[in-house]
Design a protein around this motif. Structure first.
Motif, PDB file in Angstrom:
ATOM      1  N   LYS A 154       0.858  -1.179   0.000  1.00 55.56           N
ATOM      2  CA  LYS A 154       0.000   0.000   0.000  1.00 55.56           C
ATOM      3  C   LYS A 154       0.897   1.233   0.000  1.00 55.56           C
ATOM      4  N   ARG A 156       0.885   5.157   0.291  1.00 55.98           N
ATOM      5  CA  ARG A 156       0.162   6.358   0.678  1.00 55.98           C
ATOM      6  C   ARG A 156       0.882   7.592   0.143  1.00 55.98           C
ATOM      7  N   ASN A 157       0.326   8.741   0.398  1.00 52.76           N
ATOM      8  CA  ASN A 157       0.906   9.986  -0.082  1.00 52.76           C
ATOM      9  C   ASN A 157       2.381  10.083   0.326  1.00 52.76           C
ATOM     10  N   TYR A 196      -1.801  -4.764 -10.436  1.00 53.09           N
ATOM     11  CA  TYR A 196      -2.318  -3.484  -9.963  1.00 53.09           C
ATOM     12  C   TYR A 196      -3.791  -3.645  -9.583  1.00 53.09           C
ATOM     13  N   ASN A 198      -5.610  -0.891  -8.320  1.00 53.14           N
ATOM     14  CA  ASN A 198      -6.296   0.359  -8.647  1.00 53.14           C
ATOM     15  C   ASN A 198      -5.333   1.243  -9.409  1.00 53.14           C
ATOM     16  N   VAL A 204      -5.928   7.427  -7.960  1.00 45.35           N
ATOM     17  CA  VAL A 204      -4.496   7.357  -7.634  1.00 45.35           C
ATOM     18  C   VAL A 204      -3.744   8.407  -8.446  1.00 45.35           C
ATOM     19  N   GLY A 207       2.618   7.107  -8.827  1.00 41.16           N
ATOM     20  CA  GLY A 207       2.707   5.677  -8.566  1.00 41.16           C
ATOM     21  C   GLY A 207       3.041   4.812  -9.755  1.00 41.16           C
ATOM     22  N   VAL A 247       3.655   8.218  -4.874  1.00 43.14           N
ATOM     23  CA  VAL A 247       2.223   8.485  -4.896  1.00 43.14           C
ATOM     24  C   VAL A 247       1.983   9.835  -4.241  1.00 43.14           C
ATOM     25  N   THR A 251      -5.504   9.208  -2.272  1.00 43.04           N
ATOM     26  CA  THR A 251      -5.917   7.844  -2.604  1.00 43.04           C
ATOM     27  C   THR A 251      -4.696   6.925  -2.635  1.00 43.04           C
ATOM     28  N   LYS A 253      -2.267   3.751  -3.497  1.00 42.49           N
ATOM     29  CA  LYS A 253      -2.109   2.761  -4.565  1.00 42.49           C
ATOM     30  C   LYS A 253      -1.938   1.397  -3.925  1.00 42.49           C
TER      31      LYS A 253
END
Length: 265
Positions: A154, A156-157, A196, A198, A204, A207, A247, A251, A253
């Motif tokens: 996962k 995140r930002n 993948y 999403n 997203v 990413g 990312v 949202t 990834k």
């Protein structure tokens, strides 16, 4: 992503599972956590397994990075199946420590959750991709099954996975008593599969996976739900250097690494 999948509501069933094994887990900035869990699911409803196929044929597009092997297969699984796998990951929960892998400080800057998938689920994925995979690599025949161990990440930002080469692994499966992990003799991975779950269509930002050819080629692969990037791994001359791009935005990834196996005999 919806908060609950219709498939589970309709079957009056919830995702449930347990810790099937533990391994030392590496942290993003160095250090080790003992007894990092590897999870296993209780059997999914048949309707969930039946929802896996994308409904249209999978297609392969090769990536030109010189003589090294890399390609994308679209339509591996359905959007519903992607949402289901995201929900599975969130059910078990992501952690900073990743079991059984070793990365230098600052390389893997994301969250991890590793689990053992049922053979039925992996069979659906294998059915979609097997005809499009190299049937032999380095004189070794394609193994008839995918490893059941799924390494989910996962982002995140601000998260990244800096430039690296993936290592090789044996194949793994849930044992007959569903209380441990079997290592499949005479199997070994030669391809990484980054599935993948999403992409930009789901919100997203960033990413992309960047792959590097030995001749200086650089190609960015944009994540797309249900598609998968494949490339040769290990520590041979053909192994593909790659990186998970940063990312940005709210949202996360989600990506699942699966090992494609070949016969070692």
């Amino acid at each position: 992503m919806s908060s609950a999948l219709p498939i589970f509501n309709e079957q009056s069933s919830r995702i449930s599972g347990y810790v099937i094994a533990t391994q030392p887990g590496s942290l993003p900035m160095g250090g080790t956590v003992q007894n990092t869990p590897i999870h296993a699911l209780n059997p999914l409803p048949q309707a969930a397994i039946d929802s896996m196929p994308a409904g249209v044929p999978a297609t392969r597009t090769d990536i030109d990075i010189g003589e090294q092997l890399a390609f994308v297969i679209d339509n591996v699984i359905s959007k519903e199946a992607c949402d289901m796998m995201i929900e599975i990951g969130e059910h078990f929960g992501y952690r900073s420590d990743a079991p059984g892998i070793r990365t230098p400080p600052g390389m893997r800057m994301n969250q991890a959750m590793h689990w053992m998938a049922d053979a039925a689920l992996m069979e659906k994925i294998n059915d979609a991709i097997a005809p499009l995979l190299p049937q032999q690599l380095h004189g070794k025949a394609l193994w008839p099954r995918l490893s059941q161990r799924i390494d989910m990440y996962k982002y995140r930002n601000g998260d990244v996975f800096n430039r690296h080469i993936d290592g090789t692994w044996p194949g793994y499966g849930v044992n007959a008593d569903r209380n441990g992990i079997d290592e499949w003799e005479n199997s070994g991975s030669q391809l990484s599969m980054l599935l993948y779950l999403n992409g930009p269509e789901d919100g997203v930002q960033g990413g992309a996976t960047r792959v590097f050819g030995r001749g200086g080629q650089v190609v960015d692969v944009t994540p797309k739900a249900g598609s998968a990037l494949f490339f040769q791994h290990g520590f041979g001359i053909g192994s593909v250097m790659h990186a998970g791009g940063e990312v940005t935005g709210d949202t996360p990834k989600y990506v699942a690494r699966i090992n494609v196996l070949y016969d070692l005999d």
